[in-house]
Design a protein around this motif. Structure first.
Motif, PDB file in Angstrom:
ATOM      1  N   GLU A   1      11.771   3.133  13.860  1.00  0.00           N
ATOM      2  CA  GLU A   1      12.081   3.266  14.890  1.00  0.00           C
ATOM      3  C   GLU A   1      10.222   5.200  15.525  1.00  0.00           C
ATOM      4  N   HIS A   2      10.178   5.564  14.839  1.00  0.00           N
ATOM      5  CA  HIS A   2       9.656   6.617  15.426  1.00  0.00           C
ATOM      6  C   HIS A   2       8.359   6.405  14.769  1.00  0.00           C
ATOM      7  N   GLY A   3       7.956   4.882  13.914  1.00  0.00           N
ATOM      8  CA  GLY A   3       6.581   4.978  13.949  1.00  0.00           C
ATOM      9  C   GLY A   3       5.887   4.618  12.122  1.00  0.00           C
ATOM     10  N   TYR A   4       6.710   4.998  11.583  1.00  0.00           N
ATOM     11  CA  TYR A   4       6.090   5.583  10.053  1.00  0.00           C
ATOM     12  C   TYR A   4       6.293   3.795   9.289  1.00  0.00           C
ATOM     13  N   HIS A   5       5.246   4.184   8.260  1.00  0.00           N
ATOM     14  CA  HIS A   5       5.617   2.411   7.413  1.00  0.00           C
ATOM     15  C   HIS A   5       6.409   3.255   6.928  1.00  0.00           C
ATOM     16  N   VAL A   6       7.392   2.016   6.622  1.00  0.00           N
ATOM     17  CA  VAL A   6       8.769   2.616   5.881  1.00  0.00           C
ATOM     18  C   VAL A   6       8.542   1.555   4.247  1.00  0.00           C
ATOM     19  N   THR A   7       9.177   1.878   3.484  1.00  0.00           N
ATOM     20  CA  THR A   7       9.078   2.252   1.641  1.00  0.00           C
ATOM     21  C   THR A   7      10.465   1.972   1.471  1.00  0.00           C
ATOM     22  N   LEU A   8      11.574   1.150   0.602  1.00  0.00           N
ATOM     23  CA  LEU A   8      12.440   1.723   0.112  1.00  0.00           C
ATOM     24  C   LEU A   8      12.570   0.965  -1.032  1.00  0.00           C
TER      25      LEU A   8
ATOM     26  N   LEU B   1       6.517   1.564  -7.747  1.00  0.00           N
ATOM     27  CA  LEU B   1       5.799   3.427  -6.911  1.00  0.00           C
ATOM     28  C   LEU B   1       5.013   3.639  -7.684  1.00  0.00           C
ATOM     29  N   LEU B   2       6.086   3.798  -9.220  1.00  0.00           N
ATOM     30  CA  LEU B   2       4.894   4.737 -10.326  1.00  0.00           C
ATOM     31  C   LEU B   2       3.851   4.239 -10.229  1.00  0.00           C
TER      32      LEU B   2
ATOM     33  N   THR C   1       0.518  -1.210   0.027  1.00  0.00           N
ATOM     34  CA  THR C   1       0.117   0.138  -0.383  1.00  0.00           C
ATOM     35  C   THR C   1       1.312   2.091   0.430  1.00  0.00           C
ATOM     36  N   LEU C   2       0.561   2.127  -0.785  1.00  0.00           N
ATOM     37  CA  LEU C   2       1.421   3.397  -0.342  1.00  0.00           C
ATOM     38  C   LEU C   2       0.028   4.894   0.044  1.00  0.00           C
TER      39      LEU C   2
END
Length: 191
Positions: A146-153, A186-187, A5-6
């Motif tokens: 650690e700050h609680g964001y969903h991380v996408t790489l 992502l695009l 999900t984005l």
């Protein structure tokens, strides 16, 4: 792996795509390839109304604000960096709606207002690109997690000075911090 999900409240965080760092050849991708993919992502994020954060690293010419502490790598003799080395590359600069964060450490969160800037905008997910995968990008990904964001790489929109270091981050560290994906995936989700 495709991104699940984005979030509608996602931000693109671009780590250290600046003049001095673009001189690094990059492995496994060239810095030119990383820049081209990141520009495409930044344009798509802007077009969708999502924020773009441009992170740059800098230091005082005399090293007075360098991170203290002894390391096995040492610090070596300190020379003044070339003029403009810390300026965001022209291909990404010049968008007044973008957020610029200046850091003096590996992570874009430590000692900056990045978390404040993201929280004020209600951001729930960060998408990371940049150089170097195992240093600035990984440190920022760890802090975002650690700050609680969903991380996408976006693993094809980042590179390292060492291909093995890049692979280690992508294969062993990033799956524990978030989701890995490609620029094209992502695009599609931004489209």
């Amino acid at each position: 792996m495709p991104l699940t999900t984005l979030d509608t409240r996602a931000a693109l965080v671009v780590v250290d795509l600046q003049h001095g760092i673009m001189r690094i050849p990059g492995a496994p991708y060239t810095t030119a390839e990383v820049l081209e993919r990141t520009v495409r992502l930044a344009d798509a994020f802007r077009a969708s109304g999502r924020p773009v954060v441009l992170v740059r690293v800098t230091t005082a010419a005399d090293g007075a604000d360098a991170t203290p502490g002894r390391t096995d790598a040492g610090t070596g003799p300190r020379t003044a960096p070339p003029e403009g080395w810390d300026r965001i590359v022209d291909e990404l600069a010049g968008h007044p709606e973008d957020i610029t964060v200046t850091k003096r450490n590996w992570s874009a969160f430590y000692g900056t207002d990045l978390d404040l800037q993201l929280r004020r905008r209600g951001i729930t997910q960060v998408v990371l690109t940049g150089v170097a995968t195992s240093i600035g990008v990984e440190s920022t990904a760890r802090a975002a997690h650690e700050h609680g964001y969903h991380v996408t790489l976006a693993t094809d929109a980042m590179t390292d000075m060492d291909g093995d270091a890049h692979r280690n981050s992508v294969e062993k560290i990033f799956p524990r911090l978030g989701e890995t994906t490609t620029t094209d995936d992502l695009l599609k989700q931004l489209g």
